[in-house]
Design a protein around this motif. Structure first.
Motif, PDB file in Angstrom:
ATOM      1  N   PHE A   1       7.676  58.570 -13.252  1.00 11.14           N
ATOM      2  CA  PHE A   1       6.995  57.530 -14.029  1.00 11.14           C
ATOM      3  C   PHE A   1       5.537  57.393 -13.594  1.00 11.14           C
ATOM      4  N   ILE A   2       5.281  57.463 -12.284  1.00  7.57           N
ATOM      5  CA  ILE A   2       3.900  57.417 -11.803  1.00  7.57           C
ATOM      6  C   ILE A   2       3.116  58.615 -12.333  1.00  7.57           C
ATOM      7  N   ALA A   3       3.759  59.792 -12.323  1.00 11.27           N
ATOM      8  CA  ALA A   3       3.106  60.992 -12.853  1.00 11.27           C
ATOM      9  C   ALA A   3       2.789  60.833 -14.328  1.00 11.27           C
ATOM     10  N   PHE A   4       3.680  60.170 -15.066  1.00 11.69           N
ATOM     11  CA  PHE A   4       3.421  59.908 -16.485  1.00 11.69           C
ATOM     12  C   PHE A   4       2.180  59.028 -16.653  1.00 11.69           C
ATOM     13  N   LEU A   5       2.085  57.958 -15.859  1.00 11.52           N
ATOM     14  CA  LEU A   5       0.929  57.070 -15.959  1.00 11.52           C
ATOM     15  C   LEU A   5      -0.359  57.811 -15.633  1.00 11.52           C
ATOM     16  N   VAL A   6      -0.304  58.634 -14.583  1.00 11.65           N
ATOM     17  CA  VAL A   6      -1.493  59.407 -14.198  1.00 11.65           C
ATOM     18  C   VAL A   6      -1.858  60.397 -15.289  1.00 11.65           C
ATOM     19  N   ALA A   7      -0.849  61.073 -15.849  1.00 12.13           N
ATOM     20  CA  ALA A   7      -1.105  62.064 -16.894  1.00 12.13           C
ATOM     21  C   ALA A   7      -1.768  61.437 -18.113  1.00 12.13           C
ATOM     22  N   GLU A   8      -1.301  60.239 -18.471  1.00 16.10           N
ATOM     23  CA  GLU A   8      -1.865  59.581 -19.656  1.00 16.10           C
ATOM     24  C   GLU A   8      -3.292  59.096 -19.412  1.00 16.10           C
ATOM     25  N   LYS A   9      -3.618  58.803 -18.145  1.00 18.40           N
ATOM     26  CA  LYS A   9      -4.965  58.362 -17.821  1.00 18.40           C
ATOM     27  C   LYS A   9      -5.951  59.527 -17.721  1.00 18.40           C
ATOM     28  N   THR A  10      -5.445  60.699 -17.329  1.00 22.59           N
ATOM     29  CA  THR A  10      -6.343  61.832 -17.063  1.00 22.59           C
ATOM     30  C   THR A  10      -6.352  62.874 -18.161  1.00 22.59           C
ATOM     31  N   SER A  11      -5.320  62.872 -19.035  1.00 25.57           N
ATOM     32  CA  SER A  11      -5.238  63.897 -20.074  1.00 25.57           C
ATOM     33  C   SER A  11      -6.351  63.717 -21.111  1.00 25.57           C
ATOM     34  N   ALA A  12      -6.875  64.845 -21.563  1.00 26.83           N
ATOM     35  CA  ALA A  12      -7.888  64.791 -22.625  1.00 26.83           C
ATOM     36  C   ALA A  12      -7.269  64.353 -23.947  1.00 26.83           C
ATOM     37  N   TYR A  13      -5.975  64.606 -24.118  1.00 29.41           N
ATOM     38  CA  TYR A  13      -5.281  64.264 -25.368  1.00 29.41           C
ATOM     39  C   TYR A  13      -3.979  63.524 -25.059  1.00 29.41           C
ATOM     40  N   PRO A  14      -4.058  62.303 -24.526  1.00 29.69           N
ATOM     41  CA  PRO A  14      -2.830  61.577 -24.159  1.00 29.69           C
ATOM     42  C   PRO A  14      -2.026  61.170 -25.389  1.00 29.69           C
ATOM     43  N   MET A  15      -0.694  61.256 -25.272  1.00 29.93           N
ATOM     44  CA  MET A  15       0.150  60.822 -26.383  1.00 29.93           C
ATOM     45  C   MET A  15       0.282  59.307 -26.381  1.00 29.93           C
ATOM     46  N   PHE A  16       0.087  58.698 -25.220  1.00 30.97           N
ATOM     47  CA  PHE A  16       0.274  57.253 -25.061  1.00 30.97           C
ATOM     48  C   PHE A  16      -1.110  56.641 -24.858  1.00 30.97           C
ATOM     49  N   ASP A  17      -1.661  56.087 -25.920  1.00 31.77           N
ATOM     50  CA  ASP A  17      -3.015  55.538 -25.884  1.00 31.77           C
ATOM     51  C   ASP A  17      -2.951  54.095 -25.390  1.00 31.77           C
ATOM     52  N   PHE A  18      -3.236  53.909 -24.098  1.00 36.86           N
ATOM     53  CA  PHE A  18      -3.127  52.576 -23.508  1.00 36.86           C
ATOM     54  C   PHE A  18      -4.142  51.594 -24.071  1.00 36.86           C
ATOM     55  N   SER A  19      -5.173  52.099 -24.746  1.00 39.72           N
ATOM     56  CA  SER A  19      -6.190  51.187 -25.269  1.00 39.72           C
ATOM     57  C   SER A  19      -5.626  50.248 -26.333  1.00 39.72           C
ATOM     58  N   VAL A  20      -4.533  50.650 -26.993  1.00 38.73           N
ATOM     59  CA  VAL A  20      -3.975  49.765 -28.027  1.00 38.73           C
ATOM     60  C   VAL A  20      -3.403  48.490 -27.412  1.00 38.73           C
ATOM     61  N   PHE A  21      -3.103  48.514 -26.125  1.00 42.20           N
ATOM     62  CA  PHE A  21      -2.558  47.315 -25.489  1.00 42.20           C
ATOM     63  C   PHE A  21      -3.629  46.246 -25.275  1.00 42.20           C
ATOM     64  N   ARG A  22      -4.889  46.602 -25.516  1.00 39.51           N
ATOM     65  CA  ARG A  22      -5.937  45.588 -25.497  1.00 39.51           C
ATOM     66  C   ARG A  22      -5.862  44.705 -26.738  1.00 39.51           C
ATOM     67  N   ILE A  23      -5.151  45.159 -27.747  1.00 40.83           N
ATOM     68  CA  ILE A  23      -4.985  44.384 -28.972  1.00 40.83           C
ATOM     69  C   ILE A  23      -3.827  43.411 -28.751  1.00 40.83           C
ATOM     70  N   ARG A  24      -4.131  42.123 -28.700  1.00 41.69           N
ATOM     71  CA  ARG A  24      -3.098  41.134 -28.410  1.00 41.69           C
ATOM     72  C   ARG A  24      -1.951  41.198 -29.411  1.00 41.69           C
ATOM     73  N   GLN A  25      -2.274  41.394 -30.692  1.00 39.32           N
ATOM     74  CA  GLN A  25      -1.230  41.464 -31.709  1.00 39.32           C
ATOM     75  C   GLN A  25      -0.230  42.564 -31.378  1.00 39.32           C
ATOM     76  N   PHE A  26      -0.744  43.721 -30.989  1.00 42.95           N
ATOM     77  CA  PHE A  26       0.121  44.865 -30.677  1.00 42.95           C
ATOM     78  C   PHE A  26       0.964  44.592 -29.430  1.00 42.95           C
ATOM     79  N   SER A  27       0.316  44.138 -28.364  1.00 47.54           N
ATOM     80  CA  SER A  27       1.027  43.927 -27.102  1.00 47.54           C
ATOM     81  C   SER A  27       2.062  42.809 -27.207  1.00 47.54           C
ATOM     82  N   GLY A  28       1.696  41.729 -27.904  1.00 45.04           N
ATOM     83  CA  GLY A  28       2.651  40.637 -28.070  1.00 45.04           C
ATOM     84  C   GLY A  28       3.854  41.053 -28.880  1.00 45.04           C
ATOM     85  N   ALA A  29       3.599  41.887 -29.911  1.00 44.17           N
ATOM     86  CA  ALA A  29       4.699  42.348 -30.757  1.00 44.17           C
ATOM     87  C   ALA A  29       5.614  43.315 -30.024  1.00 44.17           C
ATOM     88  N   ILE A  30       5.054  44.133 -29.138  1.00 44.58           N
ATOM     89  CA  ILE A  30       5.881  45.069 -28.365  1.00 44.58           C
ATOM     90  C   ILE A  30       6.938  44.314 -27.562  1.00 44.58           C
TER      91      ILE A  30
END
Length: 510
Positions: free
Chosen positions: A238-267
């Motif tokens: 799981f830690i490797a997944f977090l690191v991969a998503e932060k360092t990958s040029a093309y991450p599948m998991f775009d953490f920036s969407v969690f800055r959107i309150r609507q998105f994060s609250g709905a999740i």
């Protein structure tokens, strides 16, 4: 314009059929587990993996599907995954033993998770108008609810009229029918800026989820060294997944969407539903039959009290969301759901508990899930731009199904541990640890007949069966309390994320 409306309707039918298939394969299979136990001589762990193989497999492809759908075309990927689901269902129906059925269920889960992710992305793009999208998601929510909610009754009816194989084989013609509507109605769409597939992210997340699920379901059978090893491996993955998503040029998991309150609250809404309501539907038939002693017909009817409100509430839920926004609709739904589980816990603990003491809780929980589901899906996909629909739906469904896979295992563990705890107190040292756990697993599976043959000492220790019955009640008490307290906490977290004053980060925020 008339043609466009008609085409959207055809597309909606195809997408809803695909979602129906996905839900049926989660909730119809628990009904046939006693039959599979007999036919395949399967133990409790085998039965858990027949369930978990599907949900764990779903989580391995969700984000990859979102990326592939955005890049190569949402319609194209949905057609391919629907075909794959039909083929995998055929393999499940033809499986000659438990190990091969588990493998086939894993393949079915891969296809099902991908198909379900595409269905949300397709709806988000097909219905651009906000009101039309809301109506489409209400219809999708109702049909998906039919699959999940009526699955136990449908599975029981199929077994009564035919054989267990048709619980799987029925999906082959239904998948073909869904394909007809998808091909005729869905408009192809893709994201011109979609990036490469994030293989490292997919592998590390999949390994982490599998590791945690394996630890929960098989941990009691492992030595302390093996348990520690699996735990460390899962955490590192799981830690490797977090690191991969932060360092990958093309991450599948775009953490920036969690800055959107609507998105994060709905999740939080998606997590809450699959923390409690959906995993519990797998165990609730065991409560009605094993604890209350009702036959399959009565059990099926009682399950309707749990599921029918879910199908009646989406339109009301969308009105609440439209008037008060998701910041009220989703936490309110989770709050109602949590109250339902607490009410079930109280009702199940009463002396002389029966269907009447359980009815208020099951109805309230059904209302809660109905208030939560449609606003959650509509908000997660509606809070990002249309070209990121595949990614958003992938994160949404990933959160749901990872939570579901983990909590199917957690509820099974809690049920078993609650039974073990009561038996240890009631029977003392008459049974050793291994005998106690083996007996508890049989009780947790709802197999109360023939317990004395499996554990000859029990005939002397508990000739009336009162201890076994009380142990099962205790186990379910643990499960209901866990679900209720957990989802109430998630309701509070969701409300805080949305913001007390409704302060909302603008959609499509970077």
């Amino acid at each position: 314009m008339i043609f466009q409306v008609d085409r959207n309707t055809v597309a909606l039918v195809g997408v809803c059929l695909a979602s129906l298939l996905f839900g049926l394969e989660i909730s119809s299979v628990p009904v046939i587990l006693p039959k599979l136990e007999s036919v395949f001589a399967a133990d409790f762990k085998d039965l858990q993996w027949i369930m978990n193989a599907y949900t764990i497999a779903c989580t391995t492809v969700l984000m990859a599907t979102g990326t592939l759908a955005d890049r190569f075309g949402r319609k194209r990927v949905m057609v391919i995954t629907t075909i794959a689901f039909g083929v995998a269902s055929l393999l499940c129906g033809l499986a000659p033993d438990a190990p091969l059925l588990i493998v086939a269920r894993f393949l079915q889960g891969l296809a099902g998770g991908a198909m379900f992710t595409c269905s949300i992305a397709v709806l988000s793009h097909q219905f651009q108008d906000g009101n039309a999208r809301g109506r489409a998601f209400v219809a999708w929510s109702v049909v998906s609810g039919i699959g999940l909610g009526f699955g136990p009754a449908i599975g029981g009816m199929i077994v009564a009229l035919s054989s267990w194989q048709w619980v799987f084989l029925i999906h082959v013609p239904l998948a073909i029918l869904a394909l007809v509507f998808i091909c005729a109605g869905v408009t192809e769409s893709r994201d011109a800026n979609a990036q490469l597939l994030d293989r490292v992210g997919i592998l590390t997340l999949s390994f982490a989820v599998f590791g945690f699920s394996y630890l929960i379901t098989q941990g009691a059978e492992l030595g302390s060294g093996a348990r520690i090893g699996v735990t460390i491996a899962a955490v590192l993955a799981f830690i490797a997944f977090l690191v991969a998503e932060k360092t990958s040029a093309y991450p599948m998991f775009d953490f920036s969407v969690f800055r959107i309150r609507q998105f994060s609250g709905a999740i939080m809404g998606g997590i809450g539903m699959n923390f409690s309501y959906w995993p519990f539907i797998i165990y609730l038939p065991i409560y009605f039959s094993g604890v209350l002693g009702y036959d399959s017909t009565m059990t099926g009817l009682l399950l309707l009290a749990y599921t029918l409100p879910f199908m009646l509430m989406p339109a009301i839920a969308e009105r609440i969301r439209a008037r008060y926004q998701a910041r009220v609709a989703i936490p309110l739904g989770l709050l109602t759901l949590g109250i339902g589980f607490i009410a079930m816990r109280i009702g199940s603990g009463l002396e002389g508990a029966n269907w009447l003491t359980m009815l208020p809780g099951t109805l309230i929980a059904g209302v809660g899930i109905g208030l939560t589901n449609s606003p959650t899906t509509n908000t997660t996909t509606g809070s990002v731009s249309a070209d990121r629909a595949g990614m958003a739906s992938g994160i949404d469904i990933s959160a749901r199904l990872i939570t579901l896979a983990i909590n199917i295992a957690v509820l099974g563990l809690l049920l078993t541990q609650g039974i073990v705890s009561y038996l240890r107190t009631a029977l003392g040292t008459a049974l050793d640890a291994n005998e106690l756990r083996a007996l508890a697993e049989r009780i947790a599976a709802g197999n109360l007949d023939g317990l004395s043959q499996a554990s000859p000492k029990l005939a002397t220790l508990d000739p009336s069966g009162a201890v076994v019955h009380a142990a099962l009640v205790n186990g379910f008490g643990w499960v209901m309390l866990y679900c209720g307290v957990g989802v109430l906490a998630l309701a509070a977290i969701s409300f805080m994320i949305f913001g007390v004053r409704g302060r909302v980060t603008p959609a499509f925020a970077p």
